[in-house]
Motif scaffolding. Sequence first.
Motif, mmCIF file in Angstrom:
data_model
loop_
_atom_site.group_PDB
_atom_site.id
_atom_site.type_symbol
_atom_site.label_atom_id
_atom_site.label_comp_id
_atom_site.label_asym_id
_atom_site.label_seq_id
_atom_site.Cartn_x
_atom_site.Cartn_y
_atom_site.Cartn_z
ATOM 1 N N TYR A 1 39.682 47.524 34.769
ATOM 2 C CA TYR A 1 38.499 46.273 34.512
ATOM 3 C C TYR A 1 38.277 45.549 36.010
ATOM 4 N N ASP A 2 37.235 44.983 36.002
ATOM 5 C CA ASP A 2 36.978 44.034 37.157
ATOM 6 C C ASP A 2 37.764 42.883 37.309
ATOM 7 N N LEU A 3 38.286 42.329 35.895
ATOM 8 C CA LEU A 3 39.095 41.076 35.683
ATOM 9 C C LEU A 3 39.975 41.247 34.770
ATOM 10 N N VAL A 4 41.165 41.146 34.762
ATOM 11 C CA VAL A 4 42.026 41.137 33.584
ATOM 12 C C VAL A 4 43.045 39.850 33.603
ATOM 13 N N ILE A 5 42.481 38.960 32.523
ATOM 14 C CA ILE A 5 43.337 37.571 32.359
ATOM 15 C C ILE A 5 44.531 37.817 31.277
ATOM 16 N N VAL A 6 45.800 37.138 31.824
ATOM 17 C CA VAL A 6 46.969 37.418 31.229
ATOM 18 C C VAL A 6 46.958 35.897 30.627
ATOM 19 N N GLY A 7 46.876 35.626 29.241
ATOM 20 C CA GLY A 7 47.028 34.445 28.608
ATOM 21 C C GLY A 7 45.896 33.897 28.067
ATOM 22 N N GLY A 8 45.674 33.397 26.893
ATOM 23 C CA GLY A 8 44.760 32.998 26.094
ATOM 24 C C GLY A 8 44.558 31.750 25.866
ATOM 25 N N GLY A 9 45.106 30.564 26.702
ATOM 26 C CA GLY A 9 44.980 29.226 26.459
ATOM 27 C C GLY A 9 43.448 28.771 27.022
ATOM 28 N N PRO A 10 43.497 27.284 27.063
ATOM 29 C CA PRO A 10 42.274 26.936 27.328
ATOM 30 C C PRO A 10 41.446 27.613 28.917
ATOM 31 N N ARG B 1 40.710 44.987 39.397
ATOM 32 C CA ARG B 1 40.628 44.813 40.894
ATOM 33 C C ARG B 1 40.931 43.279 40.961
ATOM 34 N N SER B 2 41.000 42.292 39.934
ATOM 35 C CA SER B 2 41.475 41.166 40.136
ATOM 36 C C SER B 2 42.153 40.758 38.758
ATOM 37 N N VAL B 3 43.146 39.640 38.961
ATOM 38 C CA VAL B 3 43.968 39.204 37.807
ATOM 39 C C VAL B 3 44.210 37.584 37.812
ATOM 40 N N LEU B 4 43.633 37.012 36.889
ATOM 41 C CA LEU B 4 44.169 35.638 36.755
ATOM 42 C C LEU B 4 45.290 35.402 35.461
ATOM 43 N N ILE B 5 46.438 35.034 36.058
ATOM 44 C CA ILE B 5 47.541 34.515 35.343
ATOM 45 C C ILE B 5 47.362 33.258 34.990
#
Length: 537
Positions: A214-223, A316-320
């Motif tokens: 993926y271009d972006l994987v986000i770890v965590g589903g809060g706001p 390619r990028s990750v948001l924690i």
Amino acid sequence: MARALERQLHRGFAALGFQAASFDQASPAMEVLRDLRDRGEQVALLVADQRAPEMAGLDLLREGQKLHPEVRTVLLCAHDDLALATDAVNAAALDHFLIKPFEGERDLLPIVSDLLEGWQGARDRDAAGVRIVGERDSSRGHQIRQFLGRNNVHYEWLEPNSDEGRALLQKVAAPDRAHLPVAVFPDGVAVGNPTNLQLASQLGIPTHPALDHYDLVIVGGGPAGLAAAVYGSSEGLSTLMIEREAPGGQAGQSPRIDNYLGFHAGLAGSELARRAIIQARRFGAEIVRPREVVGIEWREGDRILQLSDRGTVAARSVLIATGVSYRRLTAPGVPELVGAGIYYGASPRDAQERVDQHVFIVGGANSAGQSALDFARHARKVTIMVRADSLAQGMSHYLIDQIEAAENIEVLTRTELGAAHGGDRLESLTLKRDGDATGDPVPADAVFIFIGAVPHTEWLQGRVTSDDRGFLVSGPELGRRPANWPLDRDPYPLESCLPGVFVAGDVRHGSIKRVASAVGEGAMAVNLIHQHLAATY
């Protein structure tokens, strides 16, 4: 006016299956509402004029809510009635109000559309659920109820000794009592002592990423994570959000968020999460739950996330944006009674199940205050315990005002939970004031704990710089160039010590613990990720 509104509502919503009817007097309106209740037909919306003849608009709406508890309400009022309408909204007795004169197409229909969407969402959730047979007050029973409730899955809970519970177990040839609780799904499949992953899989909730990269994987589903999913996918990034339990984070458990910009009537945290999920999916974001990320590494320019099922996904990028959990209490008896009268966090359904009980709330932040008010609508008495000298040290003023006005809420300052007592479930508490026991144990039906903030960062195993409490350090606070930084630039704001790995929301060191702040950081992170990708690839 009534006939004109009826025509506008009919034009706007008849195609969606809604029917509108108007009345010039309250009496015939109440007769129709009673008749619909007796026939088992639901009413989605009531609109009333505060200056209507025979019965004030607010009074009519209150009577209508008694007959149809799930109905959404709108009050039409003059400027002189503004204080009355605002008080009703603050007391959760009114969903929306509109000042006369107004234009129906421009002013009323968007409000009605929003309210009907929320009402329909609740009906869709309740349409086909799972039945659970088990001990309601067992630790695992509580975990299952929390998981289903937070994921907006309707369920029916049956005690194993009830006639209906025994009949259902015999019908599906379910496992014996040793494997309780048993989940029986709409298709007839029965699973003994199911894991959250099994529950999600059987209910058709996606639990595995569809792609490897993926271009972006986000770890965590809060706001913060939900905002990043919306903005990332809407701006053309292939986006995956991985949530370990349920979207919404701690905010998703809030019965009502009153100070979120643009929602003057407030909204439930679960409703905010539901809307964000719909929005993110509309733009193409993929959401996987419940799935846990257990590690991260760098390989050939990509960030590789290791999943709890030993699978991996590249990005390619990750948001924690993994958020925080409430701190665990270690007072005598507390760990042993978790799930059997002592709970961390609460959902609106928890409050509904505490009718005529004495509930204790531990904590003095907004989450504790919001839940205390929600419990007070059902419980006989609610006691808030805080170690501080007053609620003002950690709670918003508007919540304090509502708590002080509630007749069945008491606040114990400079007080903490000293010990919990009970056999199979909680029976009583020993309270401590200024470090000393206050006397004999006091009876208690339930305790809900809302204290502290422990970040979900243990899975990073020290690979990302954190402060002494585990919150992740990012941007300028890392210093001009962190050790082993491989790029010819300084870290962007919100960027961790790993290039392309960003941090947002409550898990970030120095973050402001508010929903709006987390949403803003999630949106900001996507813009910074675009800059990183443009400069790197």
